[in-house]
Write a protein that holds these residues in place. Structure first.
Motif, PDB file in Angstrom:
ATOM      1  N   LEU A 192      16.188  60.294  77.469  1.00 12.92           N
ATOM      2  CA  LEU A 192      15.567  61.011  76.357  1.00 12.92           C
ATOM      3  C   LEU A 192      14.651  60.111  75.556  1.00 12.92           C
ATOM      4  CD1 LEU A 192      18.552  63.189  75.076  1.00 12.92           C
ATOM      5  CD2 LEU A 192      16.485  63.986  76.207  1.00 12.92           C
ATOM      6  N   ASP A 193      15.082  58.878  75.340  1.00 18.41           N
ATOM      7  CA  ASP A 193      14.256  57.937  74.584  1.00 18.41           C
ATOM      8  C   ASP A 193      12.956  57.652  75.335  1.00 18.41           C
ATOM      9  OD1 ASP A 193      14.036  56.165  72.263  1.00 18.41           O
ATOM     10  OD2 ASP A 193      14.071  54.563  73.759  1.00 18.41           O
ATOM     11  N   TRP A 194      13.061  57.454  76.659  1.00 19.25           N
ATOM     12  CA  TRP A 194      11.866  57.230  77.485  1.00 19.25           C
ATOM     13  C   TRP A 194      10.970  58.462  77.467  1.00 19.25           C
ATOM     14  CZ3 TRP A 194      10.675  60.204  81.764  1.00 19.25           C
ATOM     15  CH2 TRP A 194       9.586  59.771  82.523  1.00 19.25           C
ATOM     16  N   ALA A 195      11.577  59.650  77.585  1.00 19.81           N
ATOM     17  CA  ALA A 195      10.800  60.888  77.685  1.00 19.81           C
ATOM     18  C   ALA A 195      10.020  61.163  76.405  1.00 19.81           C
ATOM     19  CB  ALA A 195      11.724  62.058  77.994  1.00 19.81           C
ATOM     20  N   GLN A 196      10.624  60.852  75.252  1.00 21.91           N
ATOM     21  CA  GLN A 196       9.923  61.091  73.995  1.00 21.91           C
ATOM     22  C   GLN A 196       8.658  60.251  73.891  1.00 21.91           C
ATOM     23  OE1 GLN A 196      13.002  60.483  70.981  1.00 21.91           O
ATOM     24  NE2 GLN A 196      12.977  62.675  70.542  1.00 21.91           N
ATOM     25  N   SER A 197       8.718  59.024  74.394  1.00 25.81           N
ATOM     26  CA  SER A 197       7.542  58.163  74.329  1.00 25.81           C
ATOM     27  C   SER A 197       6.453  58.605  75.281  1.00 25.81           C
ATOM     28  CB  SER A 197       7.939  56.713  74.627  1.00 25.81           C
ATOM     29  OG  SER A 197       8.354  56.572  75.981  1.00 25.81           O
ATOM     30  N   ARG A 198       6.819  59.348  76.336  1.00 27.10           N
ATOM     31  CA  ARG A 198       5.848  59.808  77.334  1.00 27.10           C
ATOM     32  C   ARG A 198       5.466  61.272  77.164  1.00 27.10           C
ATOM     33  NH1 ARG A 198       4.996  56.834  82.002  1.00 27.10           N
ATOM     34  NH2 ARG A 198       5.187  54.614  81.542  1.00 27.10           N
ATOM     35  N   GLY A 199       6.124  61.966  76.263  1.00 25.90           N
ATOM     36  CA  GLY A 199       5.852  63.393  76.115  1.00 25.90           C
ATOM     37  C   GLY A 199       6.412  64.240  77.239  1.00 25.90           C
ATOM     38  N   VAL A 200       7.405  63.737  77.949  1.00 23.45           N
ATOM     39  CA  VAL A 200       8.026  64.472  79.053  1.00 23.45           C
ATOM     40  C   VAL A 200       9.077  65.424  78.484  1.00 23.45           C
ATOM     41  CG1 VAL A 200       9.460  64.278  81.128  1.00 23.45           C
ATOM     42  CG2 VAL A 200       7.601  62.648  80.727  1.00 23.45           C
ATOM     43  N   GLY A 201       9.013  66.688  78.898  1.00 20.29           N
ATOM     44  CA  GLY A 201       9.940  67.693  78.398  1.00 20.29           C
ATOM     45  C   GLY A 201      10.952  68.125  79.435  1.00 20.29           C
ATOM     46  N   PHE A 202      11.959  68.858  78.977  1.00 12.36           N
ATOM     47  CA  PHE A 202      13.065  69.264  79.842  1.00 12.36           C
ATOM     48  C   PHE A 202      13.376  70.753  79.684  1.00 12.36           C
ATOM     49  CE2 PHE A 202      13.551  64.759  79.153  1.00 12.36           C
ATOM     50  CZ  PHE A 202      13.913  64.283  80.399  1.00 12.36           C
ATOM     51  N   SER A 203      13.768  71.351  80.793  1.00  9.95           N
ATOM     52  CA  SER A 203      14.235  72.737  80.761  1.00  9.95           C
ATOM     53  C   SER A 203      15.708  72.800  80.409  1.00  9.95           C
ATOM     54  CB  SER A 203      14.005  73.403  82.119  1.00  9.95           C
ATOM     55  OG  SER A 203      14.715  72.693  83.141  1.00  9.95           O
ATOM     56  N   ALA A 204      16.471  71.795  80.835  1.00  7.75           N
ATOM     57  CA  ALA A 204      17.905  71.747  80.555  1.00  7.75           C
ATOM     58  C   ALA A 204      18.386  70.321  80.738  1.00  7.75           C
ATOM     59  CB  ALA A 204      18.681  72.685  81.474  1.00  7.75           C
ATOM     60  N   ILE A 205      19.379  69.934  79.948  1.00  6.61           N
ATOM     61  CA  ILE A 205      20.027  68.636  80.082  1.00  6.61           C
ATOM     62  C   ILE A 205      21.525  68.871  79.993  1.00  6.61           C
ATOM     63  CG2 ILE A 205      20.356  66.345  79.073  1.00  6.61           C
ATOM     64  CD1 ILE A 205      17.515  66.567  77.946  1.00  6.61           C
ATOM     65  N   ALA A 206      22.258  68.361  80.972  1.00  2.97           N
ATOM     66  CA  ALA A 206      23.708  68.553  80.995  1.00  2.97           C
ATOM     67  C   ALA A 206      24.384  67.234  81.316  1.00  2.97           C
ATOM     68  CB  ALA A 206      24.094  69.608  82.026  1.00  2.97           C
ATOM     69  N   SER A 207      25.342  66.865  80.486  1.00  2.00           N
ATOM     70  CA  SER A 207      26.171  65.693  80.737  1.00  2.00           C
ATOM     71  C   SER A 207      27.540  66.194  81.188  1.00  2.00           C
ATOM     72  CB  SER A 207      26.295  64.868  79.448  1.00  2.00           C
ATOM     73  OG  SER A 207      27.349  63.953  79.529  1.00  2.00           O
ATOM     74  N   THR A 208      27.899  65.931  82.433  1.00  2.95           N
ATOM     75  CA  THR A 208      29.107  66.535  83.011  1.00  2.95           C
ATOM     76  C   THR A 208      30.388  65.851  82.570  1.00  2.95           C
ATOM     77  OG1 THR A 208      29.016  65.140  84.985  1.00  2.95           O
ATOM     78  CG2 THR A 208      27.809  67.223  85.052  1.00  2.95           C
ATOM     79  N   GLY A 209      30.310  64.575  82.150  1.00  4.81           N
ATOM     80  CA  GLY A 209      31.522  63.871  81.770  1.00  4.81           C
ATOM     81  C   GLY A 209      32.522  63.819  82.909  1.00  4.81           C
ATOM     82  N   ASP A 210      33.777  64.167  82.612  1.00  3.94           N
ATOM     83  CA  ASP A 210      34.822  64.101  83.633  1.00  3.94           C
ATOM     84  C   ASP A 210      34.815  65.292  84.583  1.00  3.94           C
ATOM     85  OD1 ASP A 210      35.628  61.733  82.540  1.00  3.94           O
ATOM     86  OD2 ASP A 210      37.225  62.607  81.321  1.00  3.94           O
ATOM     87  N   ALA A 211      33.997  66.308  84.292  1.00  4.32           N
ATOM     88  CA  ALA A 211      33.787  67.455  85.196  1.00  4.32           C
ATOM     89  C   ALA A 211      35.099  68.062  85.673  1.00  4.32           C
ATOM     90  CB  ALA A 211      32.930  67.045  86.389  1.00  4.32           C
TER      91      ALA A 211
END
Length: 900
Positions: free
Chosen positions: A176-195
């Motif tokens: 996310l930090d990298w994407a903000q500097s490049r203007g890259v956007g996302f449709s969805a972000i999911a952190s699965t953790g222990d799933a």
């Protein structure tokens, strides 16, 4: 079709935050603040009995008297409270939850049992209420397009078309930090953790059909359910590019194996083979992952693979060329017309080829001309434009020229990537490229690598589209006989088969072997050799001694009776002296194989703990571990997959003619690989196979030595549960006779049925198409055609009915299909019959066949949505035992359903 079960999680009408607070630094505080700051337009409901208001919003003690629609619960409370919260959510009709909390058994021994108990209770409650859970111990979930930021990250994501699924929350924050500097956007972000509930397979299944997502990034540390993972991965990769970054490539836990095959294979090799079969692209470094993210976010598409490198510096052009050669990215050849036009526009000293060096003093006008002419060349499919900030060059003006040319393209736009090298002098140009959505990179190598990911995806789709091979070929193996041999060995308490037993199993699957006779002593060896004819090979027969050569247990090209007796006795004495603990059965005597100009190959199978059976092929012989030439593939195989498997090895170069050596019998070799694939599919009790050497020559291919090892336990009832990819269910082909006596062939659909499936839909009447798809549709879109024909036989099925007239080719006259819901027990079905075939009983036959198959696969509940005016389908459903119920969401349709 109904909405996906994860729709309430990714597009909730309202979100409840359990543990929302005012306490600085608390997870619940950050989640609520993120949700408000992101601009979520649905209901935001803080839940905490300690507050009546949190961060300016009304706070409720629970959800029991909620008067707002809430589809998603975000839980940021201690683990001990989670089961109670889930019960409360279930009673309130909440269908999804993100558990941010830790403390579910991931810590030390002291809390592991309590944590696992809490997780078990939570999963039971989720199943009871039909709720899906993300986590626990995860960062959370984002859906930027609707302002949903249900995470405790310090970053907000821009809306875009790239989805990110990661097992590591920390890596998500870095992206996310990298994407903000490049203007890259996302449709969805999911952190699965222990799933514990939702894993990669579920999320990929959703993202595959998500219209907001055009590319997917995965970060993987480990896989729990290989079948489910590959199923979702293959579904997603059929629709859009998927780029995978996996850690732990050199797992310290990989144990040494007893066989040649096992010694050559590590867990990461198998993971690579699985990703190749799934049609996705893997990167090894996070910088490559970022490059892939940028190229996917640009939604570029390729129609060819010919690359042009345009530069104002010769050195960077060479660097890009070298990297392209490393990655098998072919360079485009400029047409004569393009060269002539460039000669007229560029200085006489330009490179006159590819890389196209337009000289260090290149102006914006020169970049404009060179790029326009290059894009117009039909032999150029993609371009990397590079610049080094030399004294006579204006990086900003040149960047604007490139942007103007790229934006002027009409229709299909050829991909153009930028590489402005340097820092201070080119920073403004890089910002301009980002704003124009033109992927830009800092080095020639990373730019070429980025394009290679798109090319790899394009190439891998050819593998992905392969039908997973029939369970049995035309010449059926003796599966029952092979199982009797395995059962006898297991009854005798042995997990390793003797050479004779192993060869008998191979023979049962029509794999040629050398004839073998077991001799108990030197005299019997002498008689056996005389019977077989010379020359012979002598090998010690002792199941516990894996590598016979290492213990002096092999003699080759023995050419007389006297030598046979002498060599046999010496071998027995030596092995008994050196290995007194070994149980020695005697000596096997084999006629030396005569295949003509033989090459020694290895063909083996090992059992990976995650992905199950893996087939290995490469150079064989006694130096196999030194040469380490092997390629891997997951069964089941087919012809194209076998070709690709062989082509990945150095051994492939020896199979064709070279010097005075003729080519090997490639047809026989391919057939043996197919038979080994059949064997491991049909015999789940086989844990490992070693065929070394497999002698391949101009006349034949024969297995000279073989060793088969059994699993620790008997396999479970599902005959294909040991496979990561379900094979093509060829055994479910049927011929049915209609009421008028016509014979119809019904079989599972295959990818190559795309054309007849499209013709079938085109031939339906407008009314029938409307009844089937519940909307006006003239033909299937490319995406629908892929979905309908490239199915995963583990979780869906489609039977097509084919009629072959006496003077023509087979035509599709009906199809029925079901798709398993994420709960694993219910499935949605559909059925359609060609208009001219109505009233002949075909629909009843197809539906009964689908019901029988679904029941065998463990489906308990079959349902489908039918338009009210579709009277023929409603009558057929009623005759077949389906009941009707009104749909609140659609007054023009009803739901038909049946318990199986």
């Amino acid at each position: 079709m109904t909405g996906h079960i994860l729709q309430p999680m990714f597009n909730p009408r309202g979100v409840a935050i359990f543990g929302a607070s005012e306490r600085k630094g608390a997870v619940g505080t950050m989640v609520l603040a993120n949700l408000v700051d992101a601009g979520f337009k649905g209901a935001i409901v803080p839940v905490n009995p300690k507050y009546t208001q949190v961060q300016g919003l009304p706070c409720v003690p629970d959800l029991l008297h909620l008067d707002q629609p809430v589809d998603l619960a975000v839980i940021a409370t201690p683990s001990v409270s989670v089961p109670g919260i889930l019960r409360q959510c279930g009673m309130a009709g909440v269908k999804s939850a993100v558990i941010l909390s830790a403390g579910f058994g991931e810590g030390g021994e002291a809390d592991r049992s309590d944590g696992k108990r809490l997780m078990r209770e939570s999963l039971e409650l989720a199943q009871q209420f039909g709720m899906r859970l993300m986590g626990p111990n995860c960062l959370g979930l984002m859906r930027p397009s609707i302002g949903l930021n249900a995470t405790f990250s310090h970053n907000q994501a821009f809306p875009g078309k790239l989805a990110l699924v990661s097992q590591s929350g920390a890596l998500v924050t870095a992206v996310l930090d990298w994407a903000q500097s490049r203007g890259v956007g996302f449709s969805a972000i999911a952190s699965t953790g222990d799933a514990a509930d939702l894993d990669f397979g579920d999320l990929l299944d959703y993202l595959a059909l998500d219209t907001q997502t055009t590319g997917i990034l995965l970060y993987i540390e480990g896989i729990k359910d290989a079948r489910h993972f590959l199923s979702g991965l293959r579904a997603a990769a059929r629709m859009k590019p998927v780029i995978v970054l996996k850690s732990a490539r050199h797992a310290a836990g990989s144990k040494a194996a007893a066989t040649h095959t096992g010694a050559l294979i590590g867990a990461d090799d198998v993971f690579d083979a699985a990703l190749t079969r799934a049609g996705v692209v893997r990167v090894e470094r996070i910088t490559q992952w970022f490059s892939a993210a940028q190229i996917l976010a640009s939604s570029l598409s390729l129609r060819g693979d010919q690359l042009l490198i345009l530069t104002n510096g010769g050195g960077p052009g060479v660097m890009a060329t070298d990297r392209a050669a490393d990655l098998n990215v072919p360079l485009a050849k400029l047409s004569d017309g393009t060269v002539t036009a460039l000669n007229a526009a560029l200085p006489a000293t330009w490179s006159h080829g590819n890389p196209m060096d337009i000289i260090g003093d290149a102006t914006a006008e020169r970049y404009d001309t060179a790029l326009r002419l290059s894009l117009a060349d039909p032999g150029v499919d993609m371009i990397i434009v590079m610049l080094t900030p030399q004294a006579m060059t204006d990086p900003t003006a040149c960047a604007q020229a490139v942007i103007d040319v790229v934006n002027s393209q009409t229709g299909y736009k050829k991909p153009v990537l930028a590489c402005w090298m340097g820092e201070k002098l080119v920073n403004e140009a890089r910002d301009m490229f980002d704003a124009a959505n033109i992927p830009q990179f800092r080095s020639p190598e990373t730019a070429v690598e980025a394009l290679s990911y798109l090319l790899a995806h394009r190439r891998n789709r050819q593998v992905l589209m392969q039908t997973p091979g029939p369970a049995l070929a035309e010449k059926y193996p003796d599966v029952a006989g092979a199982r009797m041999i395995l059962a006898a060995a297991r009854s005798a308490g042995r997990k390793v088969l003797t050479t004779r037993e192993s060869k008998a199993i191979l023979n049962a699957f029509h794999i040629p072997t050398t004839q073998t006779i077991l001799a108990r002593d030197a005299d019997e060896a002498m008689l056996a050799a005389e019977s077989l004819g010379f020359p012979v090979a002598l090998k010690i027969s002792a199941p516990t001694l894996t590598h016979k050569t290492d213990v002096g247990g092999v003699r080759l090209n023995v050419r007389s009776v006297q030598t046979t007796r002498q060599q046999a006795q010496e071998m027995l004495d030596r092995v008994r002296a050196q290995h007194p603990e070994a149980q020695i059965e005697g000596i096997t005597v084999e006629r030396m194989a005569e295949v003509g100009h033989a090459r020694e190959l290895l063909l083996g199978v090992t059992r990976d703990p995650v992905f199950g059976p893996v087939i290995a092929f490469g150079m064989g012989g006694i130096a196999v571990e030194v040469l380490r030439d092997r390629a891997l593939a997951l069964p089941p195989l087919n012809g194209l997959l076998i070709d690709r498997l062989i082509a990945q090895t150095h051994a492939a170069r020896m199979l064709g003619p070279f010097r005075d050596e003729p080519a090997v019998d490639r047809k026989s070799l391919d057939q043996i690989l197919m038979r080994v694939s059949e064997l491991v599919c049909e015999l789940p009790e086989v844990a490992g196979i070693d065929i070394n050497p497999l002698l391949a020559g101009e006349f034949s291919v024969v297995a000279v030595d073989a060793r088969i090892e059994l699993t620790e336990r008997m396999p479970i009832q599902d005959p294909y549960a040991h496979l990561a990819i379900h094979p093509y269910p060829a055994s479910f082909q049927r011929e049915i006779v209609l009421d008028n006596g016509q014979v119809i062939k019904v079989r599972p659909i295959r990818p190559e049925d795309a054309e007849i499936e499209q013709c079938f839909v085109r031939g339906l009447s407008e009314e029938t198409r409307y009844f089937r798809f519940m909307r006006m549709l003239n033909e299937l879109t490319p995406e629908m055609l892929v979905r309908f024909t490239q199915i995963d036989y583990d979780r869906e099925m489609a039977f097509i009915a084919l009629y072959t007239p006496e003077d023509g080719e087979a035509v599709e006259v009906g199809v029925t299909r079901y798709s398993l819901e994420p709960d694993g027990e219910s499935a949605e079905f559909a059925l359609v019959v060609a208009d001219e075939w109505h009233g002949r009983g075909l629909g009843s036959h197809l539906l009964e066949m689908l019901i029988d198959y679904a029941r065998q696969r463990g489906v308990r509940y079959l349902f489908g949505d039918v338009l009210l005016q579709n009277e023929p389908m409603r009558q057929l459903a009623a005759r077949t035992g389906f009941s009707e119920q009104v749909l609140e969401s659609d007054k023009d349709a009803i739901r038909i359903s049946r318990r199986l």
